[in-house]
Design a protein around this motif. Structure first.
Motif, mmCIF file in Angstrom:
data_model
loop_
_atom_site.group_PDB
_atom_site.id
_atom_site.type_symbol
_atom_site.label_atom_id
_atom_site.label_comp_id
_atom_site.label_asym_id
_atom_site.label_seq_id
_atom_site.Cartn_x
_atom_site.Cartn_y
_atom_site.Cartn_z
ATOM 1 N N ASN A 1 38.083 38.608 17.402
ATOM 2 C CA ASN A 1 38.793 39.504 16.589
ATOM 3 C C ASN A 1 37.772 40.757 16.561
ATOM 4 O O ASN A 1 36.694 40.722 17.175
ATOM 5 C CB ASN A 1 39.073 39.216 15.234
ATOM 6 N N LYS B 1 41.558 43.577 6.891
ATOM 7 C CA LYS B 1 41.813 42.630 8.179
ATOM 8 C C LYS B 1 41.295 41.228 7.380
ATOM 9 O O LYS B 1 41.647 40.300 8.168
ATOM 10 C CB LYS B 1 40.806 42.772 9.245
ATOM 11 N N SER C 1 42.076 43.789 17.789
ATOM 12 C CA SER C 1 42.928 43.471 16.275
ATOM 13 C C SER C 1 44.333 42.969 16.517
ATOM 14 O O SER C 1 44.693 42.170 15.945
ATOM 15 C CB SER C 1 42.727 44.810 15.561
ATOM 16 N N ASN D 1 44.141 39.581 17.804
ATOM 17 C CA ASN D 1 43.948 38.439 16.549
ATOM 18 C C ASN D 1 45.466 38.399 16.126
ATOM 19 O O ASN D 1 45.747 37.172 15.390
ATOM 20 C CB ASN D 1 42.894 38.926 15.713
#
Length: 538
Positions: free
Chosen positions: A373, A423, A495, A498
């Motif tokens: 990530n 996040k 991102s 992930n």
């Protein structure tokens, strides 16, 4: 001898001068000079007069003489209409004899009529300025009530004459109290500043807002910041970390440090707190400190890559006064932060627990890549301390960032840096719930669009590192590979990669499409990765 003198005189005859009278020439020159002087004086006089005439009005206007009132003419007696002059009827001449004023100084007008039926009231009098309109001969100053019933008042007083003496601009009715210029025209209201309701009834008045000084505004700003900080403090606690060690003489010792914990949830039995992992990972004992009393806490879950950990403590042991004031923290959105957004730094941003600082977001260009990530970083203008951590809060009282000391590189090393909460929220939820974390095992970077176009790819992320013994390592993924698809889903950013991983569970198989260059030849490869479980607390 005589001849000798003649010879000598003859030698000096060339230097002899002949004196001629110039009297007439001198007189003529004096007359001419005098005449020229007179001429110049006349010219200057004409010019001066013309200048004076042209500058007269402007000078009066400049000096304030223009528009001055002429002095009031001397009051004099005025005969009443209908009174015959002496000798026309045989009666003695009648003169207006002033009557004594009524109590209070009020002048009473003549209300009777002459034999001819002509009324002698003030409305039928032709009097000069300043004369009593009643015709009774008393003189009053300019500006007296035309009805003659009011007291002598200065110019601008009530025309009805029924009110007290008031300054210019007072109520025209004269029935109100003395008020400043601009007050109610009816004069029935109290003294009020300019801008009051013109009805003078006192209702619907507009109270002007007093000007607030800069110092007061500055004080109100800090007061507002303190209110926001006070509300957020209900979600922040003090965590005490004890570390045991042995010195070089083999003597045991214990050190203590404190950090900030964030209340992220609570059950009937436990209180869940979020802390930075680097603060507690070497701890031999973790405590929740309330009013200088320590209450035991345990490490529940953690993630090394995100540098966060969840600590739990038993609520039964905690004081009721503390539990009644505790609130679960509210997380905002860091993705919407813009440069210049005002923020608060709470916790221990300067190294001292319970400290506070305020500033603005100064930049948000940094991205920190971790295993499987990437996290978004942003910088603030608040204090940066080697021993500081805590949270970044917006002016709505929402936590939008976690101050970090481990995810700093380059320019971030010298300024306050925070990890965006957007996040992290999903990771925090999984850790607090005790859910298993999916583990793939690569570190990478987003591939620029220009590089993808050169390779003829529409998507992909670059693999910079493959962790030893990770699921990706075991599946044959190598450094330099470009992951283009996961289970036929295009991958554009780390991102996004992930997000796909978080939809899986440890132990699941996942098909990965790679773009690999071998010996200057690019080829597409598909591998199957059996997902593992990320690190968790023992």
């Amino acid at each position: 001898m005589e001849q000798k003198d003649q010879v000598e005189n003859k030698e000096y005859q060339f230097i002899r001068e002949k004196v001629v009278s110039r009297r007439k020439s001198r007189i003529k020159k004096m007359v001419w000079s005098f005449g020229f002087t007179v001429f110049l004086a006349a010219v200057f006089g004409i010019v001066a007069r013309a200048v004076f005439l042209c500058a007269d009005k402007p000078l009066k206007h400049l000096l304030g003489f223009e528009g001055e009132l002429s002095p009031t003419p001397t009051p004099h007696e005025t005969p009443t209409k209908g009174v015959t002059p002496s000798g026309s009827t045989g009666e003695p001449e009648r003169t207006n004899t002033p009557k004594p004023p009524t109590p209070g100084g009020i002048l009473t007008p003549e209300a009777t009529s002459t034999p001819g039926g002509t009324p002698t009231g003030a409305e039928n009098l032709e009097t000069p300025t300043g004369v009593d309109p009643s015709g009774e001969g008393e003189s009053v100053p300019t500006g007296v009530s035309p009805s003659g019933e009011g007291e002598n008042v200065p110019t601008g007083a009530s025309p009805s004459g029924e009110g007290e003496n008031v300054p210019t601009g007072a109520s025209p009715s004269g029935t109100g109290e003395n008020v400043p210029t601009g007050a109610s025209p009816s004069g029935t209201g109290e003294n009020v500043p300019t801008g009051i309701d013109p009805s003078g009834t006192g209702s619907g008045t507009i109270t002007p807002t007093p000007e607030i000084s800069f110092a007061e505004q500055y004080g109100e700003l800090f007061s507002g910041l303190q209110k926001i900080a006070h509300e957020v403090q209900h979600s922040l606690v003090t965590i005490t970390v004890s570390v045991n060690g042995i010195d070089w003489l083999d003597n045991p010792y214990e050190t203590e440090s404190q950090t900030t914990g964030v209340v992220i949830g609570q059950t009937a039995e436990e209180l869940l707190l979020l802390v930075n992992l680097d603060r507690v990972q070497s701890a031999s004992r973790i405590s929740l400190t309330v009013d200088r009393e320590d209450y035991e806490a345990q490490l529940l879950n953690y993630d090394r890559d995100y540098n966060i950990a969840v600590v739990r403590t038993n609520k039964e042991e905690l004081p009721e006064s503390f539990l009644s004031g505790v609130k679960v923290a509210v997380f905002g959105e860091s993705a919407t932060l813009a440069v210049g957004t005002p923020i608060l730094a709470l916790g221990n941003p300067n190294g001292y627990v319970g400290s506070m600082d305020f500033g603005v977001v100064t930049s948000r260009q940094s991205v920190y890549y971790i295993t499987d990530n990437s996290v978004d970083l942003f910088n603030t203008s608040t204090i940066d301390s080697e021993d500081g951590d805590g949270v970044i809060v917006n002016f709505s009282g929402e936590i939008v960032g976690i101050i970090t000391r481990t995810m700093k590189a380059g320019f971030d090393e010298s300024i306050c840096t925070a990890v965006g909460i957007t996040k992290l929220k999903r990771v925090i939820e999984r850790l607090a719930a005790g859910q298993k974390q999916v583990y793939f095992g690569v570190r990478g970077d987003d591939v620029p669009r220009e590089a993808l176009n050169e390779k003829g790819l529409s998507s992909g992320i670059y693999v910079m590192e493959v962790e030893t013994d990770s699921p990706a390592f075991k599946a044959g993924i190598k450094t330099g590979d470009i992951i283009t698809k996961v289970d036929n889903n295009f991958v554009y950013t780390f991102s996004g990669f992930n997000s796909i991983l978080n939809l899986r569970e440890p132990g699941m198989a996942m098909k990965v499409t790679l773009w690999r260059t071998v010996r200057m030849k690019a080829e597409e490869i598909e591998v199957t990765v059996k997902l593992g479980e990320r690190n968790k607390a023992d």
